[in-house]
Design a protein around this motif. Structure first.
Motif, mmCIF file in Angstrom:
data_model
loop_
_atom_site.group_PDB
_atom_site.id
_atom_site.type_symbol
_atom_site.label_atom_id
_atom_site.label_comp_id
_atom_site.label_asym_id
_atom_site.label_seq_id
_atom_site.Cartn_x
_atom_site.Cartn_y
_atom_site.Cartn_z
ATOM 1 N N ALA A 178 55.438 18.919 47.864
ATOM 2 C CA ALA A 178 55.612 17.991 46.741
ATOM 3 C C ALA A 178 55.793 16.565 47.235
ATOM 4 C CB ALA A 178 56.814 18.422 45.903
ATOM 5 N N HIS A 179 56.529 16.397 48.342
ATOM 6 C CA HIS A 179 56.692 15.058 48.911
ATOM 7 C C HIS A 179 55.336 14.460 49.281
ATOM 8 C CE1 HIS A 179 60.990 16.349 50.342
ATOM 9 N NE2 HIS A 179 60.932 16.128 49.046
ATOM 10 N N VAL A 181 53.504 13.369 45.915
ATOM 11 C CA VAL A 181 54.083 12.206 45.233
ATOM 12 C C VAL A 181 53.927 10.943 46.073
ATOM 13 C CG1 VAL A 181 56.213 11.211 44.320
ATOM 14 C CG2 VAL A 181 55.688 13.627 43.921
ATOM 15 N N ILE A 238 54.800 15.134 35.994
ATOM 16 C CA ILE A 238 54.557 16.444 36.601
ATOM 17 C C ILE A 238 54.175 17.448 35.527
ATOM 18 C CG2 ILE A 238 57.006 17.105 36.477
ATOM 19 C CD1 ILE A 238 56.574 18.670 39.110
ATOM 20 N N ARG A 274 58.636 22.693 43.876
ATOM 21 C CA ARG A 274 57.720 21.575 43.644
ATOM 22 C C ARG A 274 58.343 20.542 42.714
ATOM 23 N NH1 ARG A 274 53.156 26.101 43.188
ATOM 24 N NH2 ARG A 274 55.076 27.152 42.582
ATOM 25 N N GLU A 275 59.082 21.022 41.708
ATOM 26 C CA GLU A 275 59.770 20.091 40.809
ATOM 27 C C GLU A 275 60.894 19.370 41.536
ATOM 28 O OE1 GLU A 275 62.139 20.060 36.510
ATOM 29 O OE2 GLU A 275 60.882 21.783 37.056
ATOM 30 N N TRP A 310 59.376 16.785 43.757
ATOM 31 C CA TRP A 310 58.907 15.656 42.942
ATOM 32 C C TRP A 310 60.064 14.712 42.626
ATOM 33 C CZ3 TRP A 310 60.265 15.331 37.538
ATOM 34 C CH2 TRP A 310 59.603 14.340 36.823
ATOM 35 N N ARG A 311 61.193 15.278 42.196
ATOM 36 C CA ARG A 311 62.361 14.459 41.864
ATOM 37 C C ARG A 311 62.884 13.726 43.107
ATOM 38 N NH1 ARG A 311 64.374 15.819 36.854
ATOM 39 N NH2 ARG A 311 63.798 17.887 36.044
ATOM 40 N N SER A 327 61.312 12.859 45.832
ATOM 41 C CA SER A 327 60.408 11.789 46.295
ATOM 42 C C SER A 327 60.525 10.551 45.417
ATOM 43 C CB SER A 327 58.967 12.293 46.307
ATOM 44 O OG SER A 327 58.764 13.241 47.319
ATOM 45 N N PRO A 370 61.484 8.927 37.022
ATOM 46 C CA PRO A 370 60.653 10.116 36.791
ATOM 47 C C PRO A 370 59.760 9.945 35.579
ATOM 48 C CG PRO A 370 62.927 10.544 36.155
ATOM 49 C CD PRO A 370 62.920 9.209 36.837
ATOM 50 N N PHE A 416 51.408 14.879 39.131
ATOM 51 C CA PHE A 416 51.457 15.934 40.134
ATOM 52 C C PHE A 416 51.396 17.252 39.360
ATOM 53 C CE2 PHE A 416 54.498 18.574 42.905
ATOM 54 C CZ PHE A 416 53.450 19.150 43.601
ATOM 55 N N SER A 424 51.261 21.422 39.445
ATOM 56 C CA SER A 424 51.848 22.368 40.401
ATOM 57 C C SER A 424 50.929 23.488 40.854
ATOM 58 C CB SER A 424 53.128 22.966 39.822
ATOM 59 O OG SER A 424 52.871 23.702 38.653
#
Length: 334
Positions: free
Chosen positions: A173-174, A177, A190, A203-204, A207-208, A210, A218, A249, A251
């Motif tokens: 995920a990093h 993003v 996302i 992945r969530e 995302w947060r 990053s 967000p 993004f 998933s």
């Protein structure tokens, strides 16, 4: 009255083949099982005799001799997702190098069906099972009692006292993003599979993390199933809300296909209006239009690690983590 052959197809034995080919029963075993090389002419005689007599090796007798069926089981949530189809193929290839056959099945993302399928695989006396479960920690006590080893495959977090193999979802995920942010996109939403529960998808979480590290707020979160239909419905809801962010993004590649379809239908251009990075690295990404930039999971490495964990030397139970990598397509704006 019809004349019968020396040995009918239903009762031809290894000794029958040996007599017809003029070799010993051991040589027949070498040829049939591929355990030892013999002279080409001898192999040809044995194979001709096998064909004429309709001989088939008895797998039960072989299993008794070896103490192994040389078969492994693999259970996935679905056979319809190209990601799991590709993963199963890589497991089959890795297992075949060690002389094992893999029986594959799917649970249709049902924990009840998963239990039934596991019992059926156990009933076929497989030497071990690769389980891509629908839950993070399934109840496997029945298989433990039967003494059948299990490797949790496609498992990102690990399971106590079990071998497991999975990709680092946070790192993946990093990558997604940070790549989108590198294009200058400051609003990154996302589309995430599954539903909100006690355990947030990695992945969530990634995302947060990053966005927080980059100092970005967000973007919108839209949830759906890990299917093209799930991505399609999620994107339609996002479009109807009038809050489509500059970047998304997504998933999974399957969801990405659905997102693309909904965007095309609404004349939302990709990547001009919304840039997309998805996750998995399956054929869905390569054959979408535009091609999806995706965080690819190294399926060959995952399969090799899982097979080694199941068939390798005895060891302490460990969680093996493989790293994803970014595959650039056109959906991100590169």
């Amino acid at each position: 009255m019809s004349r019968s052959s020396p040995a009918s197809a239903s009762r031809a034995t290894r000794s029958d083949v040996a007599r017809l080919a003029g070799v010993s029963p051991a040589v027949v075993s070498y040829v049939v099982n591929g355990t030892k090389r013999v002279a080409p002419a001898t192999e040809e005689r044995v194979r001709d005799a096998v064909a004429k007599l309709g001989y088939r090796a008895n797998p039960s007798a072989r299993a008794l001799r070896l103490g192994s069926t040389e078969m492994l089981g693999m259970l996935t949530p679905t056979s319809m997702n190209p990601y799991f189809a590709q993963l199963a193929h890589e497991v089959e290839v890795a297992a075949a190098r060690r002389g094992y056959l893999v029986i594959t099945s799917s649970s249709d993302s049902s924990i009840a069906t998963e239990r039934v399928q596991l019992e059926q695989l156990a009933g076929r006396l497989v030497d071990g099972i690769f389980l891509c479960s629908t839950v993070s920690e399934p109840d496997l006590r029945g298989l433990d009692i039967a003494g059948i080893p299990i490797v949790m495959l496609n498992n990102s977090a690990g399971v106590p006292d079990r071998d497991s193999v999975g990709v680092d979802l946070l790192h993946g995920a990093h990558l997604a993003v940070e790549h989108l942010a590198g294009h200058g996109y400051e609003e990154i939403g996302i589309v995430i599979g599954g539903t909100t529960g006690d355990e947030e998808d990695g992945r969530e979480t990634g995302w947060r993390e990053s966005l927080d590290r980059l100092g970005l707020p967000p973007g919108p979160i839209v949830r759906g199933s890990f299917t093209p239909e799930g991505g399609y419905d999620a994107m339609r809801r996002l479009i109807r809300s009038g809050a489509v962010p500059r970047a998304l993004f997504v998933s999974s590649d399957q969801m990405g296909r659905g997102v693309l379809k909904a965007a095309h239908e609404a004349n939302v251009r990709v990547p001009e209006d919304v840039a997309i990075v998805s996750f998995d690295g399956s054929l869905d990404a390569a054959y979408s239009w535009p091609t999806l930039t995706t965080v690819a999971q190294p399926l060959d490495e995952m399969a090799e690690a899982a097979v080694e964990a199941l068939l390798g030397a005895p060891h302490e139970r460990v969680h093996r983590v493989v790293e994803a990598h970014l595959v650039i397509g056109r959906s991100c704006g590169c």
